[in-house]
Design an enzyme around this catalytic site. Structure first.
Site, short mmCIF file in Angstrom:
data_model
loop_
_atom_site.label_atom_id
_atom_site.label_comp_id
_atom_site.label_asym_id
_atom_site.label_seq_id
_atom_site.Cartn_x
_atom_site.Cartn_y
_atom_site.Cartn_z
CE LYS A 1 0.19 0.61 4.97
NZ LYS A 1 -0.14 1.19 6.42
NE ARG B 1 5.08 6.48 8.15
CZ ARG B 1 4.84 6.16 9.15
NH1 ARG B 1 4.38 7.04 10.11
NH2 ARG B 1 4.81 4.63 9.32
CG ASN B 2 4.78 6.27 2.72
OD1 ASN B 2 6.08 6.09 1.94
ND2 ASN B 2 4.41 5.28 3.43
CD GLN C 1 6.73 3.32 6.85
OE1 GLN C 1 5.49 3.81 6.20
NE2 GLN C 1 6.56 3.23 7.42
#
Length: 176
Positions: free
Chosen positions: A32, A96-97, A125
């Site tokens: 994701k 945050r990504n 990530q």
């Protein structure tokens, strides 16, 4: 043990569902973040919710295919649990990504710089997972079967511009 833990953790405002498809759950939690980077690129380019929805849809399809190829035996139903599509949508709209990827497009700063500036010590990530996934795909000569994951990785490392994501969406095999 899972039902016991569920009953201990669950409250009237926090629902816990036991999903026994461990490989698929773990892959959803990692993959994701790649898709969220793509959603952030879309936001940074001001392309709108329909384009973001296309990235989410194609991303979910690639997530399912990735699990099918690398962790056969997973259950399709797992992707429709909270660990799947719900977490994917939440991450693509607020994670945050997504936020750092949007800033990456808008500021032209590196992902590493933005991570330091925006995350107070937390780590992204998405770019790391995209690199690991690309390594797996490349080792099996499958990058072309996962064009969204591949394009997002290549944007993260500077091989493509964020605007190239549009061609990836437009020519994605799922649209053919």
């Amino acid at each position: 043990m899972a039902p016991v833990l569920r009953d201990l953790i669950q409250t009237s405002y926090f629902r816990v569902v036991v999903v026994e498809d461990v490989d698929s759950v773990e892959c959803c939690g990692a993959l994701k973040n790649i898709v969220a980077c793509g959603a952030g690129f879309v936001d940074g380019l001001n392309l709108g919710d329909n384009t973001k929805a296309a990235v989410i849809r194609l991303g979910l399809m690639e997530m399912i295919k990735f699990v099918d190829v690398f962790f056969p035996g997973g259950k399709l139903a797992t992707f429709f649990e909270s660990c799947g599509v719900a977490d994917l949508i939440t991450t693509c709209y607020g994670g945050r990504n997504r936020k750092v990827s949007e800033a990456f497009v808008k500021t032209g700063k590196s992902i590493e710089t933005l991570e330091k500036e925006m995350l107070n010590g937390q780590k992204l990530q998405g770019p790391f997972t995209a690199e690991e996934v690309n390594y797996m795909l490349k080792s099996k000569n499958m990058e072309n079967r996962f064009p969204l994951f591949t394009a997002i990785h290549r944007i993260c490392i500077g091989e493509l511009k964020a605007t190239d994501l549009i061609d990836c969406i437009r020519s994605h095999p799922e649209h053919m």
